[in-house]
Design an enzyme around this catalytic site. Structure first.
Site, short mmCIF file in Angstrom:
data_model
loop_
_atom_site.label_atom_id
_atom_site.label_comp_id
_atom_site.label_asym_id
_atom_site.label_seq_id
_atom_site.Cartn_x
_atom_site.Cartn_y
_atom_site.Cartn_z
N GLN A 8 -12.47 -0.38 -5.59
CA GLN A 8 -12.45 -1.81 -5.27
C GLN A 8 -11.02 -2.24 -4.92
O GLN A 8 -10.10 -1.90 -5.65
CB GLN A 8 -12.93 -2.64 -6.48
N TYR A 64 -24.80 4.57 -6.05
CA TYR A 64 -23.63 4.25 -5.21
C TYR A 64 -22.41 4.10 -6.14
O TYR A 64 -21.73 3.09 -6.13
CB TYR A 64 -23.83 2.95 -4.41
N CYS A 110 -21.65 -6.47 -1.77
CA CYS A 110 -20.52 -7.05 -1.03
C CYS A 110 -21.02 -7.73 0.24
O CYS A 110 -20.23 -8.08 1.11
CB CYS A 110 -19.49 -5.96 -0.71
N1 SAH Z 1 -19.67 1.34 -7.59
C1 SAH Z 1 -18.46 1.84 -7.00
C2 SAH Z 1 -18.55 2.06 -5.49
C3 SAH Z 1 -19.16 0.97 -4.67
S1 SAH Z 1 -18.91 1.08 -2.93
C4 SAH Z 1 -17.29 0.95 -7.33
O1 SAH Z 1 -17.45 -0.20 -7.75
O2 SAH Z 1 -16.14 1.39 -7.17
C5 SAH Z 1 -20.33 1.89 -2.36
C6 SAH Z 1 -20.33 3.39 -2.57
O3 SAH Z 1 -21.55 3.89 -2.05
C7 SAH Z 1 -19.22 4.16 -1.83
O4 SAH Z 1 -18.55 4.98 -2.76
C8 SAH Z 1 -19.98 4.98 -0.79
O5 SAH Z 1 -19.37 6.24 -0.54
C9 SAH Z 1 -21.32 5.14 -1.44
N2 SAH Z 1 -22.50 5.37 -0.57
C10 SAH Z 1 -22.70 4.92 0.68
N3 SAH Z 1 -23.94 5.23 1.09
C11 SAH Z 1 -24.55 5.89 0.06
C12 SAH Z 1 -25.86 6.44 -0.14
N4 SAH Z 1 -26.77 6.38 0.81
N5 SAH Z 1 -26.14 7.00 -1.32
C13 SAH Z 1 -25.20 7.06 -2.31
N6 SAH Z 1 -23.96 6.57 -2.18
C14 SAH Z 1 -23.63 5.98 -1.01
#
Ligand code: SAH
Length: 477
Positions: A290, A319, A425
């Site tokens: 973030q 994610y 987001c």
């Molecule tokens: N929860 C974490 C990351 C959120 S951002 C935090 O707060 O730091 C969204 C994340 O989803 C990113 O790390 C991206 O690489 C991942 N992502 C994108 N598409 C995805 C999918 N289809 N399946 C799993 N992860 C995914």
């Protein structure tokens, strides 16, 4: 009415991208850089049947919410769409955006949203909050090497040495990189010819540790005189990691697949704290983190509160990135399973669990929409831990802007968790996905915006959904 005609407009509203909205002669006009409460003269640029686009020519009566923007480049640079709006009005704009999306795209009753939408969590200071910056490198008209940002909607670089959303160290890093390039005859990448070497400079700063990471994205495998670059960068306070990322593709995607550390560590460390929980994170150049650490703590605190954990629960964190939310949840849950698509981020997540002595988490690499159905199709055969995975107490999702894949939502519904915490987001895709989840037997209980991106039109939202009671589910059917 004709194109190029100058009309007087009173701006009565603002669209999701921050554009001012006014009405004239039965038509709705959209005007970039005009703010709610402004009276303006605007030149008609494009006309459709009952709406059009106009260009701001003159502000004849300024909005009471209009302030002097701190950055002279704010209109040319695409970054801060609403820097001229005062911060309380910016927060109202963001709350209204969330509300509108939930009602108009999510199909929720206005009365419900007004009851459950909690006041947005604003920032103490909406400047200097970004822990990450990515500057494209190119040449100006005179042929000087410059670093900056792309002008709104283009690929022309506006030289910016000190963006007010980023840390002051960015300026020192850029000066060091540009002087290294000039002294060693290293050319910036030119996307029209595909020639030249340096494409982008990625800079990260751990806000709690003051550690700095610099990653040069290059159109090649190596950099001449890399020692000379490292010598300059090492003089900057907090320098911890210097790396090269190789991207030889003709693409808008900034980072390529391979990163090589050329000095120091391959990561920086940062700490996030909420209540009695403090978690340390190692962050690699390629991992998502973030951008606003202070607000991320508040956002994760909210996610934790919405998850309603007592210490026994099984939780999926989809994610999960480098495990930021998973590790916050782990201290209050029985078991947490994280899923993330970027292998390097999963490596970081596993290391972060070890770093914090957290043993009740497991991470899987892959797409949430593939990993989750794969587990769901397994038979538990009485195995309690597998049973917990198939029917978790809580599922947390924090997808990128495009939201969750349908297959992922479908599987979440089949798993029937007691609660779903959705961190988003993009309130438009959030509203779309909440509609699907509520259509599948869940009720929206709480929602709250957290401003992670001051001066921009973007906003983060956390929501809590609960499995509807049997009676409510039957009413729906
Ligand atoms: N929860 C974490 C990351 C959120 S951002 C935090 O707060 O730091 C969204 C994340 O989803 C990113 O790390 C991206 O690489 C991942 N992502 C994108 N598409 C995805 C999918 N289809 N399946 C799993 N992860 C995914």
């Amino acid at each position: 009415m004709r194109k190029n005609e100058v009309i007087e407009l009173t701006i009565v509203d603002m669209g999701t991208n921050g554009e001012g909205i006014g009405r004239y002669d039965g038509m709705t006009f959209f005007v970039k850089d005009a703010l709610i409460g402004d009276t303006i003269l605007a030149k008609v640029m494009k006309l459709k049947k009952n709406y059009g686009y106009a260009r701001l020519e003159e502000i004849t009566d300024a909005s009471p919410y209009r302030i002097a923007p701190r950055c002279a480049l704010h209109r040319r640079c695409g970054g801060c769409q609403i820097q001229a709006l005062d911060y309380p009005a910016e927060l109202s704009f963001k709350e209204k955006k969330i509300r509108n999306h939930l009602i108009h795209l999510g199909g929720f009753d206005a009365e419900l949203i007004d009851r459950i939408l909690e006041p947005i969590v604003g920032m103490d200071e909406p400047f200097r909050y970004r822990n990450k910056a990515q500057f494209p490198i190119g040449k100006d008209k005179e042929g000087n090497i410059v670093a900056g940002f792309y002008a709104s909607g283009t690929h022309c670089i506006i030289p910016v040495s000190d963006c007010l959303l980023g840390v002051p160290q960015n300026k020192e890093v850029l000066q060091a990189v540009l002087s290294y390039m000039n002294e060693n005859g290293v050319e910036p990448y030119d996307e029209t010819t595909g020639k030249g070497l340096v494409r982008h400079v990625l800079i990260r700063c751990g806000f709690s540790t003051k550690e700095i990471m610099v990653c040069l994205v290059i159109n090649g495998k190596d950099l001449p005189e890399r020692e000379a670059l490292c010598r300059k960068l090492r003089c900057i306070d907090g320098m911890t990691s210097i790396s090269l990322n190789c991207n030889q593709n003709n693409t808008n995607v900034i980072l390529g697949a391979k990163t090589e550390t050329i000095w120091g560590k391959s990561y920086i460390t940062d700490y996030l704290c909420y209540d009695d929980t403090s978690v340390a994170y190692h962050i690699s150049p390629q991992s998502f983190y973030q951008v606003n650490s202070g607000q991320a703590e508040k956002l994760y605190g909210l996610a934790l509160e919405y998850a309603g954990l007592t210490g026994k629960e099984t939780v999926w964190d989809l994610y999960c990135g480098i495990g930021t939310i998973s590790l916050f949840l782990a201290g209050k849950a029985g078991k947490v399973y994280g899923v993330e698509i970027v292998p390097q981020a999963v490596e970081d997540a596993k290391n972060n669990a070890r770093l914090n002595n957290i043993t009740n988490v497991e991470f899987y690499t892959g797409k949430a929409e593939e990993v989750l159905p794969k587990f769901y199709s397994m038979k538990s055969g009485g195995d309690a831990s597998l049973e917990g995975m198939l029917h978790p107490d809580v599922i947390v999702v924090d997808p990128p802007r495009k939201g969750c894949d349908e297959k992922c939502l479908e599987t979440m519904l089949k798993m029937q968790p007691k609660r779903i915490v959705y961190v988003s987001c993009d309130s438009a895709t959030l509203a779309r996905d909440l509609k699907a989840l509520c259509g599948g037997g869940y009720e929206l209980k709480r929602a709250r915006g957290v401003d992670q991106f001051g001066n921009t039109v973007h906003v983060e939202v956390a929501c809590c959904l609960q499995k509807a009671s049997k009676a409510n589910r039957e009413i729906r059917l």
